[in-house]
Design a protein around this motif. Structure first.
Motif, PDB file in Angstrom:
ATOM      1  N   GLY A  46       0.826  -1.215   0.000  1.00  7.77           N
ATOM      2  CA  GLY A  46       0.000   0.000   0.000  1.00  7.77           C
ATOM      3  C   GLY A  46       0.849   1.249   0.000  1.00  7.77           C
ATOM      4  O   GLY A  46       2.046   1.212  -0.305  1.00  7.77           O
ATOM      5  N   ARG A  47       0.224   2.351   0.336  1.00  6.61           N
ATOM      6  CA  ARG A  47       0.898   3.652   0.329  1.00  6.61           C
ATOM      7  C   ARG A  47       0.481   4.459   1.534  1.00  6.61           C
ATOM      8  O   ARG A  47      -0.681   4.383   1.945  1.00  6.61           O
ATOM      9  N   GLY A  48       1.371   5.321   2.008  1.00 11.29           N
ATOM     10  CA  GLY A  48       1.015   6.285   3.048  1.00 11.29           C
ATOM     11  C   GLY A  48       0.326   5.614   4.214  1.00 11.29           C
ATOM     12  O   GLY A  48       0.826   4.650   4.796  1.00 11.29           O
ATOM     13  N   PHE A  49      -0.849   6.121   4.550  1.00  8.25           N
ATOM     14  CA  PHE A  49      -1.642   5.541   5.634  1.00  8.25           C
ATOM     15  C   PHE A  49      -2.799   4.694   5.098  1.00  8.25           C
ATOM     16  O   PHE A  49      -3.868   4.604   5.703  1.00  8.25           O
ATOM     17  N   LEU A  50      -2.592   4.093   3.955  1.00  5.59           N
ATOM     18  CA  LEU A  50      -3.502   3.054   3.464  1.00  5.59           C
ATOM     19  C   LEU A  50      -2.617   1.839   3.260  1.00  5.59           C
ATOM     20  O   LEU A  50      -2.050   1.622   2.193  1.00  5.59           O
ATOM     21  N   LEU A  51      -2.423   1.087   4.355  1.00  8.83           N
ATOM     22  CA  LEU A  51      -1.447   0.003   4.341  1.00  8.83           C
ATOM     23  C   LEU A  51      -2.118  -1.334   4.583  1.00  8.83           C
ATOM     24  O   LEU A  51      -3.084  -1.436   5.366  1.00  8.83           O
ATOM     25  N   GLY A  52      -1.599  -2.359   3.931  1.00 10.30           N
ATOM     26  CA  GLY A  52      -2.041  -3.724   4.159  1.00 10.30           C
ATOM     27  C   GLY A  52      -0.900  -4.503   4.788  1.00 10.30           C
ATOM     28  O   GLY A  52       0.198  -4.532   4.243  1.00 10.30           O
ATOM     29  N   LEU A  53      -1.170  -5.093   5.963  1.00 10.45           N
ATOM     30  CA  LEU A  53      -0.148  -5.928   6.596  1.00 10.45           C
ATOM     31  C   LEU A  53      -0.461  -7.377   6.239  1.00 10.45           C
ATOM     32  O   LEU A  53      -1.498  -7.913   6.648  1.00 10.45           O
ATOM     33  N   ARG A  54       0.414  -7.979   5.433  1.00  8.94           N
ATOM     34  CA  ARG A  54       0.186  -9.370   5.034  1.00  8.94           C
ATOM     35  C   ARG A  54       0.578 -10.277   6.201  1.00  8.94           C
ATOM     36  O   ARG A  54       1.640 -10.107   6.801  1.00  8.94           O
ATOM     37  N   CYS A  55      -0.329 -11.195   6.537  1.00 10.73           N
ATOM     38  CA  CYS A  55      -0.133 -11.988   7.750  1.00 10.73           C
ATOM     39  C   CYS A  55       0.051 -13.474   7.424  1.00 10.73           C
ATOM     40  O   CYS A  55      -0.468 -13.972   6.431  1.00 10.73           O
ATOM     41  N   SER A  56       0.758 -14.153   8.308  1.00  7.00           N
ATOM     42  CA  SER A  56       0.989 -15.586   8.127  1.00  7.00           C
ATOM     43  C   SER A  56      -0.224 -16.389   8.605  1.00  7.00           C
ATOM     44  O   SER A  56      -0.274 -17.594   8.433  1.00  7.00           O
ATOM     45  N   ARG A  57      -1.170 -15.737   9.247  1.00  7.78           N
ATOM     46  CA  ARG A  57      -2.400 -16.411   9.681  1.00  7.78           C
ATOM     47  C   ARG A  57      -3.570 -15.485   9.362  1.00  7.78           C
ATOM     48  O   ARG A  57      -3.354 -14.332   8.983  1.00  7.78           O
ATOM     49  N   PRO A  58      -4.823 -15.964   9.458  1.00  8.13           N
ATOM     50  CA  PRO A  58      -5.946 -15.123   9.031  1.00  8.13           C
ATOM     51  C   PRO A  58      -5.916 -13.736   9.676  1.00  8.13           C
ATOM     52  O   PRO A  58      -5.759 -13.595  10.886  1.00  8.13           O
ATOM     53  N   ALA A  59      -6.063 -12.715   8.836  1.00 14.88           N
ATOM     54  CA  ALA A  59      -5.997 -11.334   9.315  1.00 14.88           C
ATOM     55  C   ALA A  59      -7.052 -11.081  10.387  1.00 14.88           C
ATOM     56  O   ALA A  59      -6.848 -10.285  11.306  1.00 14.88           O
ATOM     57  N   ARG A  60      -8.165 -11.764  10.286  1.00 16.83           N
ATOM     58  CA  ARG A  60      -9.249 -11.589  11.260  1.00 16.83           C
ATOM     59  C   ARG A  60      -8.783 -11.970  12.672  1.00 16.83           C
ATOM     60  O   ARG A  60      -9.098 -11.294  13.642  1.00 16.83           O
ATOM     61  N   GLU A  61      -7.990 -13.055  12.747  1.00 26.14           N
ATOM     62  CA  GLU A  61      -7.471 -13.467  14.059  1.00 26.14           C
ATOM     63  C   GLU A  61      -6.488 -12.424  14.598  1.00 26.14           C
ATOM     64  O   GLU A  61      -6.475 -12.125  15.793  1.00 26.14           O
ATOM     65  N   VAL A  62      -5.682 -11.872  13.696  1.00 24.34           N
ATOM     66  CA  VAL A  62      -4.706 -10.861  14.128  1.00 24.34           C
ATOM     67  C   VAL A  62      -5.466  -9.606  14.564  1.00 24.34           C
ATOM     68  O   VAL A  62      -5.134  -8.982  15.580  1.00 24.34           O
ATOM     69  N   ARG A  63      -6.491  -9.235  13.808  1.00 19.42           N
ATOM     70  CA  ARG A  63      -7.324  -8.087  14.187  1.00 19.42           C
ATOM     71  C   ARG A  63      -7.905  -8.283  15.601  1.00 19.42           C
ATOM     72  O   ARG A  63      -7.864  -7.362  16.427  1.00 19.42           O
ATOM     73  N   ASP A  64      -8.427  -9.501  15.867  1.00 15.99           N
ATOM     74  CA  ASP A  64      -9.014  -9.756  17.186  1.00 15.99           C
ATOM     75  C   ASP A  64      -7.955  -9.703  18.292  1.00 15.99           C
ATOM     76  O   ASP A  64      -8.206  -9.174  19.379  1.00 15.99           O
ATOM     77  N   ALA A  65      -6.782 -10.255  17.986  1.00 14.96           N
ATOM     78  CA  ALA A  65      -5.706 -10.256  18.990  1.00 14.96           C
ATOM     79  C   ALA A  65      -5.243  -8.828  19.273  1.00 14.96           C
ATOM     80  O   ALA A  65      -4.914  -8.482  20.419  1.00 14.96           O
TER      81      ALA A  65
END
Ligand SMILES: Cc1ncc(COP(=O)(O)O)c(C=O)c1O
Length: 399
Positions: free
Chosen positions: A338-357
């Motif tokens: 992504g760019r600037g403050f529109l960023l995607g963090l690619r995760c080794s596990r489901p992003a939903r789980e990382v979001r919850d954590a």
């Protein structure tokens, strides 16, 4: 692709919402996170149960100045005291000021502004103008795109036909081309093409930025074929890329640029920005809206643009974005896009789980159409100290 749109949420967390039985009175279309914000300060929201949560999602990229920003608060309050609303049926100098400020903020050559209420409405109008000006039947869009939930915006949203789109047919023909595929783009744009519409950074798809070459080619190929180019900067615009708009970084400008979300920092507002030449071809009744360009929204737009310029927020976005990129590949995060403050963090596990954590650690982030990508859309006032907090929390989450 998940076409629920900009939803940082998960059906399983729905029941835990703490609000006063909101779901008893509204249709159950939004699974909600188990927090209820009641106030905010800077980049933090405060919840009913006393938590102070770092908001890296900004209400779907809307809270561009964060919460309680003195300039925005003062502008809205003062305007509310003076006059909350009058429509486009009467001229208003504050509307002129907001349009002038937005035209000044936009790339040179885009100097006429039609104010609306939302991103979808802005795109709907931009598409309508392109179809009408060219008299052509077809629009070219990009795979992975999200442009909104109205008929025209939905028609150019990738995967909408199979998902929530719901209308029996699209209002015009659509050809999708793969991202950054210059040959496919060149093959698709012809003398039937009314418009090419694209998001320079695809937000809902997970902060996927299109190459500058592809963006420039979209403008040039369309112009050469007699069509119009539309940049949808609803999510990536208004400073979020570290520039006023992504279009501001190119040598060519699109014919139409749409924006919304952070435009008024939380007051609903959208805009179609175009050239004086195209705007001059419009007459009374060619565009319309009830709420668009109301004085409250205009006061907020002026405050947002003023703050971005006077507080050096574009330089801040560039600097802090660089820090995020350098430091966030930790714990479950394997890469940053992504760019600037529109960023995607690619995760080794489901992003939903990382979001919850992260939420358990008092940090709010979003998911995206890519199940492996966590999306960050923080206020433009985010600082290095907030990055420290994120990096520490990510480091505690198993990969
Ligand atoms: C790029 C883009 N365009 C259009 C829209 C639609 O905007 P709105 O929800 O304000 O209608 C969105 C919303 O997420 C978006 O991200």
């Amino acid at each position: 692709m998940d076409l629920s749109g900009d939803l940082p949420m998960d059906p399983t967390t729905h029941a835990a919402a703490t609000g006063p039985a909101e779901q008893d009175w509204t249709p159950p279309v939004y699974p909600q996170l188990p927090i209820e914000p009641v106030s905010g300060e800077g980049c933090f929201v405060l919840t009913t149960d006393g938590r102070r949560i770092l908001d890296l999602y900004g209400g779907h990229a809307v809270a561009s100045l964060g919460y309680g920003h003195p300039r925005l608060t003062a502008a809205i309050t003062a305007q509310a005291r003076r006059l909350v609303f009058q429509s486009n049926a009467v001229p208003m100098s504050i509307r002129g000021e907001a349009a002038r400020a937005l035209a000044g903020f936009a790339p040179a050559g885009l100097d006429r502004v039609f104010l609306v209420n939302s991103g979808a409405e802005a795109n709907e109008n931009a598409l309508r103008l392109a179809l009408r000006f060219t008299g052509r039947p077809r629009v070219v869009a990009i795979e992975g795109a999200f442009h909104g939930r109205t008929a025209a915006a939905g028609a150019v949203t990738w995967g909408a036909a199979a998902g929530w789109y719901g209308f029996p047919r699209t209002p015009f023909d659509v050809t999708f081309v793969p991202r950054d595929d210059l040959d496919a783009l060149a093959a698709a744009v012809d003398h039937d093409t009314a418009a090419v519409i694209l998001e320079p950074v695809q937000g809902v798809a997970g902060a996927v930025d299109l190459s500058p070459e592809f963006l420039a080619a979209a403008c040039e190929l369309t112009r050469d074929a007699g069509g119009l180019s539309i940049f949808d900067e609803v999510q990536c615009g208004m400073g979020r890329s570290g520039h006023p708009f992504v279009a501001s970084t190119l040598d060519v400008v699109p014919d139409l640029l749409t924006t919304a979300k952070g435009l008024a920092g939380g007051v609903p507002a959208g805009a179609v920005i175009t050239s004086a030449g195209l705007a001059g071809r419009l007459g009374p009744g060619d565009l319309g809206t009830t709420f668009g360009g109301g004085p409250l929204a205009c006061a907020a737009i002026l405050a947002v643009i003023g703050a971005i310029e006077d507080e050096g927020l574009l330089a801040r976005v560039q600097r802090v974005s660089e820090t995020l990129r350098e430091r966030c590949v930790v714990g479950p995060v394997t890469g940053v896009q992504g760019r600037g403050f529109l960023l995607g963090l690619r995760c080794s596990r489901p992003a939903r789980e990382v979001r919850d954590a992260l939420l358990e650690r008092d940090i709010l982030a979003g998911t995206s159409g890519d199940p492996a990508v966590l999306r960050l859309l923080p206020p433009l006032v985010l600082g290095e100290e907030h990055v420290d907090q994120l990096v520490e929390a990510l480091g505690e989450i198993p990969a």
